[in-house]
Design an enzyme around this catalytic site. Structure first.
Site, PDB file in Angstrom:
ATOM      1  N   LYS A  62       3.187 -15.193   2.914  1.00 57.92           N
ATOM      2  CA  LYS A  62       3.377 -15.989   1.694  1.00 57.92           C
ATOM      3  C   LYS A  62       4.880 -16.265   1.577  1.00 57.92           C
ATOM      4  O   LYS A  62       5.530 -15.937   0.575  1.00 57.92           O
ATOM      5  CB  LYS A  62       2.827 -15.193   0.486  1.00 57.92           C
ATOM      6  N   ASP A 102     -12.085  -8.833   5.290  1.00 52.96           N
ATOM      7  CA  ASP A 102     -13.402  -8.848   4.639  1.00 52.96           C
ATOM      8  C   ASP A 102     -13.995 -10.257   4.700  1.00 52.96           C
ATOM      9  O   ASP A 102     -15.183 -10.434   4.983  1.00 52.96           O
ATOM     10  CB  ASP A 102     -13.294  -8.418   3.170  1.00 52.96           C
ATOM     11  N   ASP A 135      -3.043 -18.249   1.176  1.00 50.04           N
ATOM     12  CA  ASP A 135      -4.065 -18.982   0.422  1.00 50.04           C
ATOM     13  C   ASP A 135      -4.725 -20.041   1.315  1.00 50.04           C
ATOM     14  O   ASP A 135      -5.943 -20.201   1.324  1.00 50.04           O
ATOM     15  CB  ASP A 135      -3.476 -19.603  -0.864  1.00 50.04           C
ATOM     16  N   ASP A 189      -6.228  -6.805   4.488  1.00 54.50           N
ATOM     17  CA  ASP A 189      -7.376  -6.186   3.815  1.00 54.50           C
ATOM     18  C   ASP A 189      -8.319  -7.277   3.323  1.00 54.50           C
ATOM     19  O   ASP A 189      -9.531  -7.232   3.563  1.00 54.50           O
ATOM     20  CB  ASP A 189      -6.871  -5.341   2.630  1.00 54.50           C
ATOM     21  N   TYR A 220       0.827  -1.209   0.000  1.00 51.17           N
ATOM     22  CA  TYR A 220       0.000   0.000   0.000  1.00 51.17           C
ATOM     23  C   TYR A 220       0.859   1.256   0.000  1.00 51.17           C
ATOM     24  O   TYR A 220       0.420   2.306  -0.468  1.00 51.17           O
ATOM     25  CB  TYR A 220      -0.896   0.034   1.245  1.00 51.17           C
TER      26      TYR A 220
HETATM   27  C1  IPM Z   1     -10.311  -1.082   4.117  1.00 48.82           C
HETATM   28  C2  IPM Z   1     -10.592  -0.564   2.747  1.00 48.82           C
HETATM   29  C3  IPM Z   1      -9.443   0.343   2.340  1.00 48.82           C
HETATM   30  C4  IPM Z   1      -8.185  -0.491   2.309  1.00 48.82           C
HETATM   31  C5  IPM Z   1      -9.634   1.077   0.994  1.00 48.82           C
HETATM   32  C6  IPM Z   1     -10.951   1.795   0.938  1.00 48.82           C
HETATM   33  C7  IPM Z   1      -8.486   2.007   0.720  1.00 48.82           C
HETATM   34  O1  IPM Z   1     -10.777  -1.614   1.856  1.00 48.82           O
HETATM   35  O2  IPM Z   1     -10.207  -0.249   5.054  1.00 48.82           O
HETATM   36  O3  IPM Z   1     -10.203  -2.289   4.275  1.00 48.82           O
HETATM   37  O4  IPM Z   1      -7.894  -1.150   1.300  1.00 48.82           O
HETATM   38  O5  IPM Z   1      -7.471  -0.493   3.311  1.00 48.82           O
HETATM   39 MG    MG Z   2     -10.824  -3.519   2.756  1.00 50.22          MG
END
Ligand code: IPM
Ligand code: MG
Length: 363
Positions: A194, A254, A226, A250, A144
């Site tokens: 990884k 999710d 993975d 990230d 990032y």
């Molecule tokens: C998160 C989001 C952010 C990230 C984006 C919106 C930049 O997906 O906070 O997880 O990738 O960190």
């Molecule tokens: Mg995210």
């Protein structure tokens, strides 16, 4: 004697202002009952900041955050700003805040609420009684923030690159954070990397292993990313604390939030040095729900509870908010995103009001 706390408030875009509004209401209720003073400073970031100032993260916003004890953020972004070039997108506000405020550790709990069991997409045999894991994501390094760019090639057209870079110091501090937190939980850390392919992951794994020697009371295991993605749906109960890089975190956070069935419920904390932190819901700005009193404010309200706990050390007050949320769910109140047959559908504002009521009863 109550305390005095300065909170930078960034409502942001979409449903952000509504969910933050109800969260401030809950904080005011806490202030009243426990004798604290919360001083709010409302600031611009994201799409609304682009509209007002031409940039997603005005320097004044960063400066005010630096003068505060903590930051509470709703959500940023929306289709309206999606056509803008990379460095002018609303998301840049998040990355800028993380980088400029030194928030290197992102804590994302994934909890399955017993009351929302039906919303969980996994079979009961897989989830057991509960899922309760915590992703500790490195937040200010890796791909990032590494060098990126584009360049022309002689024969293959344009070329683009992003770079994954981690230093020992960066890995060491996030690893320590994960081990410290694990001590307050089930004392298990899973390192996700990884290392079978990436050199940066080999350094990462070596440093995590070295740090682990200082925490003999915490069990450490390693997993390739993975495999971790697969294990999260195969057997989520095996995890307590997952520590991982910015990008892997990230993605896995999710996934972890979705398997609980309660993504609209999950808070997060981004921490740096000292007690300072930024608190925001895991979910996004949901522009399609904005302004209709339909959004679920619980993730933001629980983010405020994390703020009380981690930045201000107000454990009793944080517990009171979390208990009130459990009560409101147990009594069958639901916003649209977590609604199921036989429950009572309520709007954003009503949900905030109900939670305040339970807090008052419980105090
Ligand atoms: C998160 C989001 C952010 C990230 C984006 C919106 C930049 O997906 O906070 O997880 O990738 O960190
Ligand atoms: Mg995210």
């Amino acid at each position: 004697m109550g305390g005095n706390y300065k909170i930078a408030v960034i409502p942001g875009d979409g449903i952000g202002p509504e969910i933050v509004g109800q969260t401030l209401r809950v904080l005011d209720q806490i202030a009243d009952l426990y004798g604290h003073r919360f001083e709010y400073k409302e600031l611009l970031a994201g799409g609304c900041a682009i509209d007002a100032t031409g940039e997603p993260l005005p320097p004044a916003t960063v400066a005010e955050c630096q003068k505060s004890d903590a930051v509470l953020l709703g959500a940023v972004g929306g289709d309206r700003w999606d056509h803008l070039p990379g460095d002018l997108r609303p998301e840049m506000a998040l990355l800028g805040l993380r980088g400029q405020l030194g928030l290197y550790a992102n804590l994302r709990p994934a909890i399955m609420y017993q009351q929302l069991r039906d919303a969980c997409p996994l079979k009961p045999a897989i989830t057991g009684e509960s899922i309760n894991l915590l992703v500790v994501r490195e937040l200010t390094g890796g791909i990032y923030f590494g060098p990126r760019g584009r360049r022309a090639t002689a024969d293959r057209g344009e070329e683009a690159f992003d770079t994954e870079v981690y230093s020992e110091a960066e890995v060491e501090r996030i690893a320590r954070m994960a081990f410290e937190i694990a001590r307050g939980r089930q004392r298990r850390v899973t390192n996700v990397d990884k290392a079978n392919v990436l050199e940066s992951s080999r350094l990462w794994r070596a440093v995590v292993t070295r740090v682990a020697a200082d925490y003999p009371d915490v069990a450490l295991n390693h997993m390739y990313v993975d495999n971790a993605a697969m294990q999260l749906v195969r057997d989520p109960k095996q995890f307590d604390v997952i520590v991982t890089t910015n990008m892997f975190g990230d993605i896995l956070s999710d996934e972890a939030s979705m398997i609980t069935g309660s993504i609209g419920m999950l808070p997060s904390a981004s921490l740096g040095r000292g007690n300072f932190g930024l608190y925001e819901p895991v979910h996004g700005s949901a522009p399609d729900l904005a302004g209709q009193d339909r959004a679920n404010p619980i993730a933001t309200i629980l983010s405020a509870a994390m703020m009380l706990r981690y930045s201000f050390g107000l454990t009793r007050e944080a517990d009171a908010i979390e208990r009130a949320v459990e009560r409101v769910l147990a009594d069958g109140y639901r916003t649209g995103d977590i609604m199921s047959p036989g429950q009572t559908l309520v709007g954003t504002e009503k949900m905030g009001q109900l939670i305040c009521g339970y807090i008052a009863q419980g105090a």
